[in-house]
Each structure stands twice: as structure tokens, then as C-alpha cells.
Design a protein around this motif. Structure first.
Motif, PDB file in Angstrom:
ATOM      1  N   GLU A  47       0.837  -1.217   0.000  1.00 12.31           N
ATOM      2  CA  GLU A  47       0.000   0.000   0.000  1.00 12.31           C
ATOM      3  C   GLU A  47       0.869   1.262   0.000  1.00 12.31           C
ATOM      4  O   GLU A  47       0.558   2.238  -0.685  1.00 12.31           O
ATOM      5  CB  GLU A  47      -0.945  -0.003   1.215  1.00 12.31           C
ATOM      6  CG  GLU A  47      -2.085  -0.998   1.022  1.00 12.31           C
ATOM      7  CD  GLU A  47      -2.979  -1.141   2.252  1.00 12.31           C
ATOM      8  OE1 GLU A  47      -2.728  -0.485   3.275  1.00 12.31           O
ATOM      9  OE2 GLU A  47      -3.938  -1.941   2.174  1.00 12.31           O
ATOM     10  N   GLU A  48       1.979   1.235   0.746  1.00 15.25           N
ATOM     11  CA  GLU A  48       2.883   2.404   0.725  1.00 15.25           C
ATOM     12  C   GLU A  48       3.414   2.628  -0.694  1.00 15.25           C
ATOM     13  O   GLU A  48       3.477   3.767  -1.170  1.00 15.25           O
ATOM     14  CB  GLU A  48       4.061   2.200   1.694  1.00 15.25           C
ATOM     15  CG  GLU A  48       4.999   3.420   1.691  1.00 15.25           C
ATOM     16  CD  GLU A  48       6.316   3.211   2.434  1.00 15.25           C
ATOM     17  OE1 GLU A  48       6.330   2.558   3.486  1.00 15.25           O
ATOM     18  OE2 GLU A  48       7.344   3.730   1.932  1.00 15.25           O
ATOM     19  N   ALA A  49       3.762   1.534  -1.379  1.00 13.06           N
ATOM     20  CA  ALA A  49       4.261   1.652  -2.753  1.00 13.06           C
ATOM     21  C   ALA A  49       3.195   2.292  -3.649  1.00 13.06           C
ATOM     22  O   ALA A  49       3.466   3.254  -4.371  1.00 13.06           O
ATOM     23  CB  ALA A  49       4.660   0.279  -3.286  1.00 13.06           C
ATOM     24  N   LEU A  50       1.972   1.765  -3.570  1.00 12.78           N
ATOM     25  CA  LEU A  50       0.908   2.292  -4.430  1.00 12.78           C
ATOM     26  C   LEU A  50       0.619   3.760  -4.106  1.00 12.78           C
ATOM     27  O   LEU A  50       0.437   4.580  -5.013  1.00 12.78           O
ATOM     28  CB  LEU A  50      -0.375   1.459  -4.271  1.00 12.78           C
ATOM     29  CG  LEU A  50      -0.257  -0.019  -4.691  1.00 12.78           C
ATOM     30  CD1 LEU A  50      -1.557  -0.752  -4.436  1.00 12.78           C
ATOM     31  CD2 LEU A  50       0.148  -0.160  -6.161  1.00 12.78           C
ATOM     32  N   ASN A  51       0.629   4.096  -2.803  1.00 11.82           N
ATOM     33  CA  ASN A  51       0.379   5.484  -2.412  1.00 11.82           C
ATOM     34  C   ASN A  51       1.524   6.421  -2.791  1.00 11.82           C
ATOM     35  O   ASN A  51       1.393   7.635  -2.675  1.00 11.82           O
ATOM     36  CB  ASN A  51       0.129   5.582  -0.900  1.00 11.82           C
ATOM     37  CG  ASN A  51      -1.180   4.929  -0.504  1.00 11.82           C
ATOM     38  OD1 ASN A  51      -2.105   4.833  -1.318  1.00 11.82           O
ATOM     39  ND2 ASN A  51      -1.263   4.438   0.719  1.00 11.82           N
ATOM     40  N   SER A  52       2.641   5.829  -3.213  1.00  5.91           N
ATOM     41  CA  SER A  52       3.783   6.647  -3.634  1.00  5.91           C
ATOM     42  C   SER A  52       3.861   6.761  -5.152  1.00  5.91           C
ATOM     43  O   SER A  52       4.817   7.316  -5.689  1.00  5.91           O
ATOM     44  CB  SER A  52       5.080   6.034  -3.096  1.00  5.91           C
ATOM     45  OG  SER A  52       5.032   5.939  -1.702  1.00  5.91           O
ATOM     46  N   GLY A  53       2.897   6.178  -5.834  1.00  7.70           N
ATOM     47  CA  GLY A  53       2.871   6.278  -7.300  1.00  7.70           C
ATOM     48  C   GLY A  53       3.568   5.133  -8.018  1.00  7.70           C
ATOM     49  O   GLY A  53       3.761   5.162  -9.234  1.00  7.70           O
ATOM     50  N   ILE A  54       3.945   4.096  -7.272  1.00  8.53           N
ATOM     51  CA  ILE A  54       4.592   2.928  -7.898  1.00  8.53           C
ATOM     52  C   ILE A  54       3.547   2.134  -8.681  1.00  8.53           C
ATOM     53  O   ILE A  54       2.423   1.933  -8.217  1.00  8.53           O
ATOM     54  CB  ILE A  54       5.256   2.042  -6.803  1.00  8.53           C
ATOM     55  CG1 ILE A  54       6.416   2.784  -6.129  1.00  8.53           C
ATOM     56  CG2 ILE A  54       5.686   0.687  -7.352  1.00  8.53           C
ATOM     57  CD1 ILE A  54       7.583   3.127  -7.016  1.00  8.53           C
ATOM     58  N   GLU A  55       3.949   1.671  -9.877  1.00  9.06           N
ATOM     59  CA  GLU A  55       2.988   0.958 -10.730  1.00  9.06           C
ATOM     60  C   GLU A  55       3.232  -0.542 -10.796  1.00  9.06           C
ATOM     61  O   GLU A  55       2.325  -1.325 -11.065  1.00  9.06           O
ATOM     62  CB  GLU A  55       3.042   1.557 -12.148  1.00  9.06           C
ATOM     63  CG  GLU A  55       2.540   2.996 -12.170  1.00  9.06           C
ATOM     64  CD  GLU A  55       2.820   3.707 -13.486  1.00  9.06           C
ATOM     65  OE1 GLU A  55       3.176   3.040 -14.476  1.00  9.06           O
ATOM     66  OE2 GLU A  55       2.692   4.946 -13.493  1.00  9.06           O
ATOM     67  N   ASP A  56       4.504  -0.950 -10.623  1.00 10.18           N
ATOM     68  CA  ASP A  56       4.844  -2.370 -10.698  1.00 10.18           C
ATOM     69  C   ASP A  56       5.718  -2.764  -9.524  1.00 10.18           C
ATOM     70  O   ASP A  56       6.682  -2.063  -9.209  1.00 10.18           O
ATOM     71  CB  ASP A  56       5.591  -2.672 -12.001  1.00 10.18           C
ATOM     72  CG  ASP A  56       4.649  -2.813 -13.169  1.00 10.18           C
ATOM     73  OD1 ASP A  56       4.021  -3.877 -13.282  1.00 10.18           O
ATOM     74  OD2 ASP A  56       4.523  -1.830 -13.932  1.00 10.18           O
ATOM     75  N   ILE A  57       5.375  -3.897  -8.917  1.00  2.00           N
ATOM     76  CA  ILE A  57       6.124  -4.334  -7.732  1.00  2.00           C
ATOM     77  C   ILE A  57       6.633  -5.751  -7.939  1.00  2.00           C
ATOM     78  O   ILE A  57       5.873  -6.644  -8.325  1.00  2.00           O
ATOM     79  CB  ILE A  57       5.205  -4.311  -6.482  1.00  2.00           C
ATOM     80  CG1 ILE A  57       4.666  -2.890  -6.244  1.00  2.00           C
ATOM     81  CG2 ILE A  57       5.951  -4.807  -5.250  1.00  2.00           C
ATOM     82  CD1 ILE A  57       3.578  -2.810  -5.191  1.00  2.00           C
TER      83      ILE A  57
END
Ligand code: G1P
Length: 306
Positions: free
Chosen positions: A43-53
């Protein structure tokens, strides 16, 4: 400038600090109240604008893949029972572009990150360690991305730790600030003893790295604990291009050890809609009981002792 769109989450660790719970279960699936720790990271990644994990996994980590996959049987059941809120909670976990790779021979954090080479390609990227949950108004990964947008350089998140704990962390040797909280770094040292530590500023599990790190990781000799250390490769990177350190001013929760995990569970519980009131009442009651017990224990029993 290349946008930062990718994140890597190393999750191949054995979780020995949580045995026996982690004997057959991924430590990343241990829940804080009702959510697996790895979901907070995603969720932190998505809330930071990350698109692929990319999640770097190992043995016993299948539940992580299943957690972020659709579960039709469960969804059908929730629909039939009209449990729409729960359905939403379940559906949210599949709304993310996740990739998985197995690290078959774990040889340290640096080696885990190296598994992401093909996924990352020629772009800057974020590394997020699952043992650290971060809370701040702007997510820490986003803060690093904002720094990158200004500097175009790798930036490592750091935080002050008690001096006697330096041997648990990568520690930086800071060399002045370029702006409030953004440090130039002379050296990065993995797990120095307190008498060797160049400062109390510790690396805390969020890194923004340029892709040149991979060449260095490929040639990185084992370091502390005989493992290929990410910190050592970052130190080498810092000799060929600028690497900054960003001091984190928010709150860090260490879910990688038992006491930290308990504290996190309590603090997140105190903010959880369903349990916060009951938990608060319980803690006040328990606190009073413990205090009374302590007072009784401390009262001297005999006259001689007085
Ligand atoms: C890793 C890194 C260390 C960093 C720490 C943060 O260590 O190697 O540099 O300070 O994470 O949590 P580990 O905790 O995996 O031993």
C-alpha cells in the motif's frame, strides 16, 4: 527524466525471529490486527505512485502470491451473504501489478535485490524492506521519489537510532546537509559496532536506487555476516555517483522482532475502527492492574526492610 515506477520487496528471509510461527508460514503474512505486514508495504508503494512491484520470494512464500490473487470461492460466498464491506476489503488486495521471482540460494539482501535486475532494467527504482512499517503524512517512498526528482540521484532513508544499536543497521557517515534533512554521505557501513559507528543515522529499509547498482551487486564480495550486503554496493555506488541520505521524521514500526511487532499491533489496534475503543479500555484497565501490582510488590514487607 525517468519516472520512478518500480519497487522491489525482498521477502525471501526465513523469519527465524518468529519461530515456530514461521516454520510453515511466511513472516510477511503475520498480521497487524487483520492485515498482513506485506500488504502495508504494498500500500505504501501504491500510495507513492509505484505501478509495478516485484516481490523476491523463497521457500514457504506461496501464501504471499495467493494473498494478492483473486479468490473466487471466497468472493462468491461474500456476495451471496451480502457482505459487501468485506468483499471490498478482499478485492482491494488484487488491484495491483505484482511480479514474483524466487531467490533459490539466499545470500543476503544485496543478492536478493540483484534478482530484480531484469525486472528493473535501466530505470531508477525503490527497494522496500518488509520489517519496517513507516507512517508519515507523505509516504516515505514518495519522499524519496520527490528527492530523486530534484537530484536524479540515489537516496537512502535514514533515521537516528540509539548509539548502542548501531550494530543492527547500516550506518552512514554524513558529510553536511544539502538541504534540511538531505545529507551528503562519505561512507555507508553495514552493522558497525558502536565504537566503530561513524554516526547514529541508520538505514531504515527504504532505498531509491539508480540501476547502476546492479553491476556493483554482481561484483560485490560478501561482507558482514558473510552475506552480499546492499549497503556495501551502495557505498561503492557512492564513489562513482552521488548518493544522498534522507532523514525520516515520521514514525517507524519495526515488525521484524517480537517486541516491535507487539507494539505495532497495539498502536495500529488503537487506530482500527472496529477494535480501538475496546482496546483502549482494556489497556487502561490492564495498565492500572499492572501499576497496582507494581506498587504492592514495591511495598517493603518487614519493618527491618523499611
Ligand atoms: C538490513 C540492512 C541494514 C538496514 C536494515 C534496516 O539489515 O542490511 O543496512 O539498516 O535492514 O532494517 P537486516 O535487518 O536485514 O539485518
Amino acid at each position: 527524466m525517468t519516472k520512478v515506477k518500480k519497487a522491489v520487496i525482498p521477502a525471501a528471509g526465513l523469519g527465524t525471529r518468529f519461530l515456530p510461527a514461521t516454520k510453515a508460514m511466511a513472516k510477511e503474512m503475520l498480521p497487524i490486527v487483520d492485515k498482513p505486514t506485506i500488504q502495508f508495504i504494498v500500500e505504501e508503494a501504491l500510495n507513492s505512485g509505484i505501478e509495478d512491484i516485484l516481490i523476491v520470494t523463497g521457500k514457504a512464500k506461496r501464501p504471499i502470491e495467493d494473498h494478492f490473487d483473486a479468490n473466487l470461492e471466497l468472493e462468491t460466498n461474500l456476495i451471496a451473504k451480502g457482505k459487501n464491506e468485506l468483499l471490498k476489503v478482499v478485492e482491494e488486495t488484487t488491484d495491483v501489478n505484482l511480479h514474483f521471482i524466487r531467490q533459490s540460494h539466499p545470500k543476503g539482501l544485496g543478492h536478493a535485490v540483484l534478482q530484480a535486475k531484469a525486472f528493473v532494467g535501466d530505470e531508477p527504482f525503490i527497494v522496500m524492506l518488509g520489517d519496517d512499517l513507516m507512517k508519515d503524512t507523505i509516504p516515505l517512498s514518495k519522499q524519496l521519489i520527490q528527492d530523486y526528482e530534484k537530484t536524479h540521484a540515489s537516496t537512502i532513508a535514514v533515521m537516528e537510532v540509539p548509539h548502542e544499536e548501531t550494530s543492527k543497521y547500516g550506518i552512514i557517515h554524513p558529510e553536511g546537509q544539502v538541504e534540511e534533512g538531505l545529507y551528503n554521505v562519505k561512507n555507508f557501513v553495514e552493522k558497525p559496532s558502536p565504537d566503530q559507528a561513524p554516526s547514529d543515522l541508520a538505514i531504515i529499509g527504504r532505498y531509491l536506487l539508480t540501476p547502476e547498482i546492479f553491476e556493483l551487486l554482481e561484483n560485490q564480495a560478501p561482507g558482514a555476516g558473510d552475506e552480499i550486503q546492499l549497503t556495501d554496493a551502495i557505498d561503492a555506488l557512492n564513489r562513482t555517483q552521488r548518493v544522498f541520505a534522507r532523514e525520516f521524521k515520521g514514525k517507524r514500526y519495526d515488525v521484524g522482532d517480537k517486541f516491535g511487532f507487539l507494539k505495532t499491533s497495539i498502536e495500529y489496534g488503537l487506530e482500527h475502527r472496529e477494535v480501538k475503543e475496546a482496546l483502549e479500555d482494556y489497556l487502561i484497565e490492564l495498565g492500572q492492574e499492572l501499576l497496582d501490582k507494581k506498587t504492592v510488590d514495591e511495598v517493603p514487607e518487614t519493618k527491618e526492610e523499611q
